[in-house]
Write a protein that holds these residues in place. Structure first.
Motif, short mmCIF file in Angstrom:
data_model
loop_
_atom_site.label_atom_id
_atom_site.label_comp_id
_atom_site.label_asym_id
_atom_site.label_seq_id
_atom_site.Cartn_x
_atom_site.Cartn_y
_atom_site.Cartn_z
N ARG A 197 16.81 5.55 29.66
CA ARG A 197 15.75 4.73 29.09
C ARG A 197 15.95 3.25 29.39
N LEU B 86 5.04 5.85 5.23
CA LEU B 86 5.04 6.44 6.57
C LEU B 86 4.54 5.47 7.63
N ASP C 120 4.50 2.37 9.83
CA ASP C 120 5.50 1.39 10.29
C ASP C 120 4.88 0.01 10.30
N LYS C 121 5.61 -0.93 9.80
CA LYS C 121 5.13 -2.32 9.80
C LYS C 121 6.26 -3.20 10.30
N ILE C 122 5.87 -4.28 10.96
CA ILE C 122 6.90 -5.22 11.39
C ILE C 122 7.43 -5.98 10.17
N ILE C 123 6.48 -6.38 9.34
CA ILE C 123 6.88 -7.13 8.16
C ILE C 123 6.86 -6.17 6.99
N PRO C 124 7.93 -6.08 6.26
CA PRO C 124 7.93 -5.21 5.08
C PRO C 124 6.77 -5.59 4.17
N GLY D 168 -2.10 -7.98 3.54
CA GLY D 168 -3.04 -7.67 4.61
C GLY D 168 -4.30 -8.50 4.54
N LYS E 126 -4.76 -11.44 3.30
CA LYS E 126 -4.55 -12.84 3.60
C LYS E 126 -4.60 -13.08 5.11
N ALA E 127 -4.00 -12.14 5.85
CA ALA E 127 -3.90 -12.34 7.29
C ALA E 127 -5.29 -12.40 7.93
N THR E 128 -6.18 -11.49 7.54
CA THR E 128 -7.50 -11.51 8.18
C THR E 128 -8.27 -12.75 7.78
N HIS F 155 -7.20 -15.57 7.01
CA HIS F 155 -6.63 -16.73 7.70
C HIS F 155 -7.21 -16.86 9.10
#
Lengths: 688, 452
Positions: free
Chosen positions: B69, B289, B291-295, B301, B303-305, B307
């Motif tokens: 790999r 289940l 997966d997220k980069i940021i815990p 969620g 807030k991000a949109t 912004h």
């Protein structure tokens, strides 16, 4: 002349003598000085703006650096990733990442590699550029020691083993990799890279930074699950563009130095463009720079902006003449004549200098020296008093508005635009603000007072009144400590009760004031004094630019150069030139057989369709009249019918036809279509 | 065979893999010759690579393991193989190789030649290719050639191990190659493996004054952890995370929230059933289940949109709406939706007639399909139609389209890379939820304009 739209001017041998009031000598002589002035003023503004911009990113940069340092100790097998949500304003990303790079470059045992999407089309090229950038940084300092003394065959140039060897040799603790324009990277390449870094994480201490313009969720959607599992991230927010814009704007108008003021029209154009098209601080800075250039390069009175010029440079006769003809001066003169023969001495826009009492009107109109002195005194007084006070008043209004829920988000830039347009003082907003103040409870007033005192300190103005009021209020609050509730003003709604009385089957409503407690009464008095004083002060401080004498010298308010330079109408220009070529080119066109009215109506269209018009313009007219698909043969026969008037040469018409078709194609108006072989398709519609 | 005590340590280290360890230990041993090729297969996270590595280590055979790999191209793999062989032999004996001879290795034949020269006269050598099915850009004959190295080369002492997820014997082009299967762990095995090191329940150190000893704490940890793992398996992992690594990740993720009530003293350590009832919400959602980069923390969620939305200019937002409509509305309905004179007709339409027709041919809703490409002028025309005031005809609109393209919200499609090509088409790169939020931000209800 009636049928002609434009007149071609053919000068004869001798120039007509034209009276020129502003001597051309003057204009040219001051050019160099004005250029210097521009450089001086703009350099000053720019340095102020730059310091604000640098400060704005400072916090984020420190956080990111802290994150990088903390991830040096590998706790988990996951890759530490910093997601920097820098907002959709791509232009500002560069500055931020440069700042991080310079800070990191100073750190020991760190490699910093910035990857851009253009050099990373696939995994191999990404690794190649990563290794090249990662391993040559150290080479500059110690080039000879760098030759890899690794045993074994030579490695391929995309083998991360190279980077690993480099890291081991130089005892490097962190390899920071930034993807500045993350959105532009292919999601697949990015996922593969992350997985590969994840495998090497136990040997090379990677830290990844992503610059994200949309949102972290959108970014995560683009990565594969296995790549997501490799990452463990932290999000960093950058200062919002809106806030940054306000800070930059404030710094451009703040300060006691003389600077150029932007007028209401231009300022609202700036703000609208910010909102509608480009939320971007650099755009604003560029626009401001352009305004400076326009003002100094194209306005001869701008030379009077100079702080030293009055002493050194004689104001010439021409300039005095110009000054006396400035509209603002004329307005001042006429209004003062209405009052009495001297200038009205209010609102601080005239020269309250005790040693020089205002002279009579006649002096200023005929005595150049007096005029010069008047100008100088006015300018100096404004620099030191009027303008700083005005900025302080704006900030104070902003402070009070922020306490009102309805106007809490009102921007200083909007306030400034209203003020310089002369609408602020009479606006419903300010009236509401005064009404709000009258009803304000003691805790709000205390906050306002504290903020005001902060502003005073910031502007280095001494005004004992506010300090005294605050102390008085504080004492009152301390006295009334028994109840926790804030003190209420006499105008507070809670002190009013509505009373219903029924007299002879008639209902009467009457408002009744509750009797105030002693403390409340004392508080109401403080509040009333404060409000009255504020109101008075605002009337004194906020001015109309129209009323300002010599406003033309230091206020720039012309929109058209800005519009032409920053938002050109490209498509419109091409379409207009093609549809009415006679506005631009001269050619014979006769419409004698038509009546005058018909002639005018039909003129534009017919002019373009006449045989004399440029070949491409004729073709464009035919193009406008046809549908989405055009038969080439029909097009040719129509074209031929028009050009027949001019020439019988079949060959020539064919050649012109080919050329105009090719030109339209080149400009993107038509394209080939697969639907029908002998047709061309329309690719652009006019008016979009 | 290896001595029993070594086998026992290996078994301790890798529980539930006795059979595989024994087979490997028997096959790769100093005294007996090993099979020329062995295929080890089994799903992810079943201990293939680690067990091969450790068995080879304890067998003291000269060996090299290549992690496929990490190799970016086929050539990279081949050169890496040669290099690791040289390194391995260096470690076992003092012979100095003339490395310049092996500096290039472009194809499989070159690898064969190199291996032959390197291994000339050696007794035994094991070469393991780890995860060879994950190799990027493999040469087409890689599998079959490696499988037949034992036959074609004059080096009987070389044995090759290929580790793959799914065995495809036909790819090897030669019969009779031994395979060793690593089955996935069953429920009981998974829970047993996880139960080997239970995490602590209490975050604070146990004070000596309390009537609770270290041993009791350890015992409680193991007891709660064991039952907890069982619950996680039954509720979540059975369906969505069957391999041991992701199972472990989920358990770790949920452990702290689960035992927080014990930690703060609400429940006793043995009140498992009551704790289960109180914390059943944890096992009902699928948050663990994803997966997220940021815990994930609450409310992040949204807030991000918002912004991202706040910083887009006014016309950009309308451009995004227009682009969505251009992508998802069929061209022939443009007149219905965007021509002002057709408004009456549009009102009249709808109702029973359309539903009857829709049921006849069941079509997939358009917003679930891929966005279709559209020409630039259609986008601009729709923009004109949906804006409350006509936009100025300035270059700023074009600039914004360019910005949105660099943000990858709009994408240029079509094979031609020519920027000036008038036939170039565009496509949106965002979904219904996003455009709805964008539209609402400027007070534009996009649902009214989308055709069903």
């Amino acid at each position: 002349m009636d049928h002609e739209k434009c007149f071609v001017f053919e000068p004869e041998d001798e120039h007509p003598t034209k009276k020129r009031r502003i001597g051309s000598d003057d204009w040219i002589n001051t050019w160099k000085l004005r250029k210097e002035l521009y450089e001086q003023f703009w350099a000053h503004q720019r340095s102020k703006i730059e310091s604000v911009l640098n400060r704005a990113n400072e916090e984020t940069v420190t956080k990111v650096l802290g994150f990088i340092t903390s991830s040096k100790a590998p706790e988990s097998s996951k890759l530490p990733a910093g997601l920097i949500s820098a907002g959709p304003n791509i232009a500002s990303h560069g500055a931020l990442f440069r700042q991080i790079a310079t800070k990191l470059g100073a750190a020991d045992a760190t490699i910093f590699v910035a990857l851009t999407s253009s050099e990373c089309s696939n995994l191999k090229s990404l690794l190649k550029s990563l290794i090249v950038k990662g391993t040559t940084l150290g080479d500059d300092e110690e080039d000879d020691a760098q030759t890899p003394h690794r045993k074994g065959p030579k490695l391929l140039n995309y083998d991360l083993q190279l980077l690993h060897d480099h890291v081991k040799q130089n005892a490097i603790e962190t390899v920071v990799i930034t993807f500045q324009d993350t959105e532009a990277f292919d999601g697949h390449v990015l996922s593969e890279t992350i997985e590969l870094f994840g495998l090497w994480r136990n040997r090379i201490p990677f830290v990844i930074l992503f610059g994200i313009a949309t949102s972290t969720d959108a970014f995560q959607d683009r990565l594969s699950r296995s790549a997501l599992r490799c990452l463990q991230g932290k999000e960093f927010d950058v200062v919002q563009t809106d806030d940054l814009f306000e800070q930059v704007f404030l710094t451009t108008i703040d300060g006691n130095e003389r600077h150029l003021w932007i007028g209401p029209e231009l300022m609202s154009t700036f703000l609208n463009r910010q909102k509608d098209h480009a939320q971007n601080v650099t755009e604003f800075i560029d626009a401001l720079k352009y305004a400076h250039m326009c003002h100094f390069f194209a306005n001869s009175v701008s030379i009077l902006m100079s702080t030293e010029a009055h002493g050194k440079v004689e104001i010439s006769r021409h300039l005095c003449y110009t000054l006396r003809h400035l509209p603002s001066f004329e307005v001042c003169v006429s209004s003062s004549l209405n009052a009495n023969n001297t200038f009205r001495e209010s609102r601080g826009f005239l020269v309250p200098r005790p040693d020089r009492p205002p002279l009579s009107m006649r002096h200023y109109l005929f005595d150049d020296v007096a005029l010069e002195r008047l100008l100088n005194d006015t300018m100096v007084y404004r620099d030191t008093h009027s303008f700083p006070d005005m900025v302080r008043a704006l900030r104070m209004i902003r402070v009070i508005l922020s306490k009102m829920p309805r106007y809490a988000h009102h921007k200083l830039s909007a306030l400034y635009t209203m003020m310089i347009g002369g609408n602020l003082l009479d606006s419903p907003m300010v009236k509401e603000m005064i009404a709000f103040l009258k009803r304000a409870p003691s805790n709000v007033l205390l906050e306002i007072l504290n903020d005001t005192i902060g502003l005073l300190v910031l502007h280095q103005v001494e005004d004992a009144y506010y300090f005294e009021t605050r102390d008085e209020l504080q004492k009152l609050i301390n006295d009334a400590k028994a109840t926790d509730a804030p003190l209420r003003s006499a105008f507070d709604e809670r002190n009013e009760t509505l009373r219903t009385t029924v007299i002879a089957k008639k209902v009467e409503l009457s408002k009744q004031k509750a009797t105030l407690s002693k403390n409340d009464e004392a508080y109401s008095q403080i509040l009333q004094r404060f409000t009255a004083r504020l109101d008075e002060w605002l009337v004194m401080t906020l001015f109309y630019p129209d009323e300002l004498m010599f406003a033309e010298v230091f206020i720039y308010d012309i929109k058209s150069p800005y519009r032409a330079a920053f938002s050109p109408k490209t498509r419109f220009a091409v379409e207009r030139a093609l549809s009415s070529p006679r506005d631009y080119l001269e050619y014979e066109y006769d419409c004698y057989d038509l009546s005058e009215e018909e002639c005018e109506k039909q003129e534009a269209r017919d002019a373009a369709l006449s045989a004399a018009a440029p070949a491409t313009a004729i073709m464009y007219q035919l193009y406008l009249e046809s549908g989405a698909l055009m038969n080439a043969s029909d097009l040719y026969s129509a074209y031929h019918a028009i050009l027949e008037e001019k020439t019988d040469d079949e060959e020539l018409i064919k050649a012109l036809f080919q050329r105009s078709l090719a030109e339209l194609k080149y400009m993107g108006f038509i394209k080939d279509t697969k639907k029908k072989v002998d047709h061309v398709a329309k690719a652009a519609w006019s008016g979009l | 065979m290896l001595p029993d005590e070594i086998l026992a340590t290996l078994n301790d280290r890798y529980p539930c893999r006795e059979l595989q360890i024994r087979s490997l230990a028997a096959l790769y041993h100093q005294e007996i010759s090993s099979p020329p090729t062995l295929v080890i297969h089994g799903p992810d996270a079943t201990g293939k690579s680690s067990i091969v590595k450790d068995v080879l280590r304890v067998s003291a055979l000269p060996h090299a393991i290549v992690d496929c790999r990490e190799c970016v191209t086929g050539r990279h793999l081949l050169e890496r193989t040669v290099a690791s062989c040289l390194d391995a032999l260096d470690a076992y004996s003092d012979t100095n190789f003339d490395t310049s001879r092996y500096s290039r290795c472009e194809n499989i034949s070159a690898l064969a030649v190199h291996l032959q020269t390197i291994l000339e006269g050696r007794r035994q050598f094991v070469l393991a290719f780890d995860g060879i099915d994950k190799q990027r850009e493999p040469p087409p004959t890689l599998f079959s050639a490696l499988a037949r190295f034992g036959e074609i080369l004059q080096i009987p002492n070389l044995s090759i191990i290929l580790t793959v997820t799914v065995a495809r014997p036909r790819q090897l082009h030669s019969p009779g190659i031994p395979h060793l299967y690593f089955p996935p762990y069953t429920r009981d095995e998974s829970i047993r493996i996880l139960g080997l090191d239970p995490p602590a329940i209490f975050t604070r150190a146990i004070s000596p004054s309390m009537d609770y000893t270290e041993e009791e704490a350890l015992e409680d940890n193991a007891w709660v952890w064991g039952r907890f793992c069982g619950v996680v398996w039954d509720s979540l992992a059975k369906g969505a995370a069957r391999d041991i690594v992701s199972f472990r990740a989920i358990c770790d993720k949920l452990w702290r929230p689960f035992v927080s009530s014990i930690d703060d003293g609400t429940f006793g350590t043995r009140d498992f059933s009551r704790l289960m009832v109180a914390k059943r919400g944890l096992f009902q959602g699928d948050d663990a289940l994803v997966d997220k980069i940021i815990p994930k923390t609450a409310g992040e969620g949204k807030k991000a949109t918002s912004h991202a939305l706040r910083d887009l200019p006014y016309y950009s937002k309308y451009l995004l709406c227009a682009a969505y409509l251009a992508s998802f509305n069929p061209v022939r309905q443009d007149q219905v939706f965007f021509l002002k004179s057709h408004e009456k007709k549009r009102r009249r339409k709808g109702g029973a007639v359309t539903t009857a027709r829709a049921s006849k041919h069941r079509r997939i809703p358009r917003h679930l399909l891929n966005p279709s490409p559209f020409p630039l002028d259609r986008l601009l025309a729709i923009l004109h139609a949906i804006l409350p005031d006509p936009p100025p005809q300035v270059a700023d609109i074009q600039t914004q389209i360019a910005t949105l393209t660099s943000l990858r919200l709009l994408q240029r499609t079509g094979a031609s890379g020519d920027v000036l090509d008038p036939g170039c088409k565009w496509r949106v790169n965002f979904g219904w939820d996003y455009v709805q939020a964008v539209g609402r931000n400027v007070g534009f209800e996009i649902a009214e304009w989308v055709s069903e």
